[in-house]
Design a protein around this motif. Structure first.
Motif, short mmCIF file in Angstrom:
data_model
loop_
_atom_site.label_atom_id
_atom_site.label_comp_id
_atom_site.label_asym_id
_atom_site.label_seq_id
_atom_site.Cartn_x
_atom_site.Cartn_y
_atom_site.Cartn_z
N PHE A 132 6.49 -0.05 16.88
CA PHE A 132 7.91 0.13 17.26
C PHE A 132 8.85 0.03 15.96
N GLY A 133 8.29 -0.72 15.05
CA GLY A 133 8.87 -0.81 13.69
C GLY A 133 8.15 0.11 12.85
N ASP A 134 8.23 -0.29 11.46
CA ASP A 134 7.88 0.48 10.25
C ASP A 134 6.44 0.32 10.40
N ALA A 135 5.57 1.36 10.18
CA ALA A 135 4.20 1.14 9.95
C ALA A 135 3.87 1.33 8.45
N GLY A 136 3.46 0.34 7.59
CA GLY A 136 3.36 0.44 6.38
C GLY A 136 1.91 0.52 6.06
N PHE A 137 1.31 1.67 5.78
CA PHE A 137 -0.07 1.55 5.19
C PHE A 137 -0.15 2.18 3.65
N GLY A 138 0.88 1.87 2.85
CA GLY A 138 0.82 2.58 1.42
C GLY A 138 -0.18 1.79 0.72
N GLY A 139 -1.24 2.56 0.20
CA GLY A 139 -2.21 2.11 -0.67
C GLY A 139 -3.46 1.48 0.11
N ALA A 140 -3.39 1.67 1.32
CA ALA A 140 -4.68 1.33 2.21
C ALA A 140 -5.73 2.08 1.95
N GLN A 141 -6.96 1.75 1.83
CA GLN A 141 -8.23 2.45 1.92
C GLN A 141 -9.01 2.18 2.99
N PHE A 142 -9.40 3.55 3.42
CA PHE A 142 -10.47 3.57 4.52
C PHE A 142 -11.78 4.14 4.38
N SER A 143 -12.86 3.32 4.38
CA SER A 143 -14.27 3.82 3.75
C SER A 143 -14.78 4.71 4.97
N GLY A 144 -14.35 4.42 6.26
CA GLY A 144 -14.88 5.04 7.38
C GLY A 144 -13.95 5.93 8.05
N THR A 145 -13.93 5.96 9.57
CA THR A 145 -12.64 6.73 10.19
C THR A 145 -11.68 5.84 10.54
N ALA A 146 -10.49 6.31 10.44
CA ALA A 146 -9.50 5.80 10.87
C ALA A 146 -8.79 6.59 12.13
N GLY A 147 -9.07 5.61 13.22
CA GLY A 147 -8.62 6.24 14.71
C GLY A 147 -7.21 5.75 15.07
#
Length: 631
Positions: A229-244
């Motif tokens: 319901f607010g800002d979703a900040g994923f800047g610079g995040a690293q996912f080595s597997g699946t991001a569901g």
């Protein structure tokens, strides 16, 4: 390297001037010189007996065993609710928010805080959980701080409620981190957190901002059904597997990313309610039934995007970002986990999509499936768009050699031709040979391969999209494909029309292959010259003869021209003089003019036919050139 002293009055149990000058870092229990772990049994029992539900707790730095923690929670158990309660200060009839201080605590065994009610701030900053940590259904009425905490085992927060802000900055989760069903009523920060196992945020409700900036997910990250319901900040995040993020809901997020995913980012069923910009570096992006209720710009790198049955209520642009993203003024996103991936952005499917709102820029549509999409004639293709090409080189089909004209095609035509030729579906991960038509992907229950009538309709609609975009050469290729599919359609195209299309293809490649039309023109002129030399030109131009009859004082005159005659032998017919006359007749026929030569009866008919065919072939060649250079 010196160890910083705790900021509180600490226990110092076991201090050694040489090995450990500080000793135990646990805060002293009020009225004692030792922490809770190192109190005598009698003093500990006295202290625990003095606690009441909702008491203000401060045991920073204290080493907790499972038994010691159980003793503390039993002392704080509220008999009304049956759950431990801490963090309330009672002054007379008034109640004030107290503190539950566990910062820097070392939990050597399982840490069970399930159902615990924290009425005030709860601090677990830099706490170390050597075993499982259970916070299921815990209630945090005030701020909850887990910054720098280390979870070596499972971390379970399922059903917990965070009414105040929750900070997990730089927290390390070595095992699965399960937050399913958690409610964050205020901001939740996971900046630079490290998730070594599965990160489960399924069904989590983020009522305020959610910050996962520069977080690292070494395992799969599950945000299925999460609500932002607010800002979703994923800047610079690293996912080595699946991001569901299947079924996730983004209410006010205007920017999402940039982040990197070594696997697939699954947005199936997700909902974006406001204009949003998505910046994703991933191996794949799945948008099956994703719903964009407002405009969106999806900037991708390396990814293969599947937009099957996505719902677009406003214009959505899928574009290939040419350079690495930046998450700050000079902070370039690290893309090393995707080293070796193919360059460019591919679109795998837009089946079931209303293409009137879709813009594809600099995308690779080599394997894209268009069947089932709506309003394909309004699809906008911008930048450098790549379509699959026909097979290269010569191909043998039994005793017949085939060479396909180079043109842009659709994946559906490849699948139909490969099926017709009996080519087997390639195994997963196999790249088909460029010398063959590409079979459709292998599925346990494959969908029906579109027939020529279906593919012709796709070509027709996309040709209109190219024409509206002033891309006439691209429209020409798709007109060729449309005619090819109509020529092979035995259900929707009448037999007579298929024969006309076959002749049109043979003579000029549907008016789009100038070389074929000019080759036929040259062959027709050569045949005309040979026939005229052989049977069309007479021995010589016949001399007219005039005869008269005298009737009294009047004379009647009559002039007749003998029929042209041929030489008796071929050797007398095959001369350079006759060849020059025949060539002049053939060239004049190309521009629909009569040569004025005396011809035999056969030569007259030959000239008539050449004056019909040769200008037609010339016009087809000019039309083909025009189709390639028109703008």
């Amino acid at each position: 390297m010196s160890t910083p002293l705790p900021r509180w009055t600490y226990c110092a149990h076991g201090a050694d001037p040489t090995a450990d000058p500080i000793g135990c870092r646990g805060i002293r229990v009020p009225g004692h010189t030792a922490c809770l772990a190192h109190l005598s049994d009698a003093d500990r029992a006295t202290y625990l007996a003095s606690l009441t539900p909702g008491a203000d707790i401060d045991h920073r730095g204290t080493p907790f065993t499972q038994d010691l923690l159980d003793q503390l929670l039993r002392a704080l158990r509220d008999p009304t609710t049956g759950k431990p309660h801490m963090g309330t200060v009672q002054l007379g009839q008034a109640q004030f928010s107290g503190t539950a201080g566990f910062g820097g605590v070392q939990f050597s065994g399982p840490a069970g805080f399930s159902g615990v009610q924290f009425s005030g701030p709860a601090w677990f900053d830099r706490a170390q959980f050597s075993g499982p940590a259970w916070f299921g259904r815990a209630q945090f009425s005030g701020p909850a701080g887990f910054s720098g905490a280390q979870f070596s085992g499972n971390a379970r927060f399922g059903g917990a409620q965070f009414s105040g802000g929750a900070r997990f900055d730089r927290a390390q989760f070595s095992g699965p981190a399960l937050f399913g069903g958690v409610q964050f009523s205020n901001a939740a920060w996971f900046e630079e957190a490290q998730f070594s196992g599965t990160a489960g945020f399924g069904g989590v409700q983020f009522s305020n901002a959610a910050g996962f900036v520069r977080a690292q997910f070494s395992g799969d990250a599950v945000f299925v059904g999460a609500q932002f319901f607010g800002d979703a900040g994923f800047g610079g995040a690293q996912f080595s597997g699946t991001a569901g993020f299947g079924g996730a809901r983004f209410v006010v997020a205007s920017v999402w990313g940039p982040f990197v995913c070594a696997g697939v980012v699954d947005l199936s069923g997700a909902v974006f309610e406001v204009p949003v910009t998505l910046e994703i570096v991933a191996r794949g992006v799945r948008c099956d039934r994703t719903r964009w209720e407002s405009t969106a710009t999806v900037r991708l790198r390396y990814a293969t995007a599947d937009l099957g049955h996505a719902v677009l209520s406003a214009p959505v642009a899928i574009t290939a970002h040419p350079v690495p993203f930046t998450s700050g003024p000079a902070d370039t996103v690290d893309e090393s986990v995707l080293s070796g991936c193919h360059d460019g952005v591919r679109v795998a499917s837009i089946q079931g999509v209303d293409a009137a709102h879709l813009v594809l820029t600099d995308t690779d549509l080599t394997d894209c499936l268009f069947s089932g999409a709506f309003h394909l004639d309004q699809l906008r293709l911008e930048g450098r768009t790549i379509f699959p090409s026909t097979p290269t080189g010569w191909n043998r089909h039994g005793i017949r050699l085939t060479r396909w004209t180079r043109r842009r095609t659709l994946a559906e035509e490849h699948h139909w031709r490969a099926q017709t030729a009996g080519q087997p579906a390639p195994p997963p991960g196999h790249t088909p040979s460029p010398r063959q038509w590409h079979p459709g992907p292998h599925h346990p229950h494959p969908a029906r391969t579109p027939d020529p009538e279906d593919v012709a309709a796709l070509y027709r609609q996309l040709r209109k999209a190219f024409e509206d975009g002033k891309n006439e050469p691209g429209a020409a290729d798709f007109y060729y494909g449309e005619c090819e599919m109509r020529r092979h359609d035995h259900t929707g195209t009448p037999k007579g029309e298929r024969r006309l299309l076959w002749a049109y293809w043979l003579l000029s490649g549907y008016g789009l292959r100038a070389s074929r039309a000019f080759t036929w023109l040259l062959a027709t002129m050569s045949l005309t010259v040979l026939l005229l030399i052989g049977v069309g030109l007479p021995n010589h131009d016949p001399d007219p003869a005039t005869t008269g009859t005298l009737h009294g004082s009047r004379i009647s005159l009559h002039t007749s021209t003998p029929d042209p005659a041929l030489h008796d032998t071929w050797s007398k017919r095959m001369t350079w003089t006759r060849a020059e006359k025949a060539t002049r007749i053939a060239v004049n026929s190309v521009v629909f003019r009569s040569s004025g030569q005396n011809l035999t009866t056969a030569g007259t008919y030959i000239e008539m036919v050449s004056r019909l065919l040769e200008p037609t072939l010339l016009a087809l060649g000019v039309l083909a050139i025009r189709g390639r250079i028109k703008r």
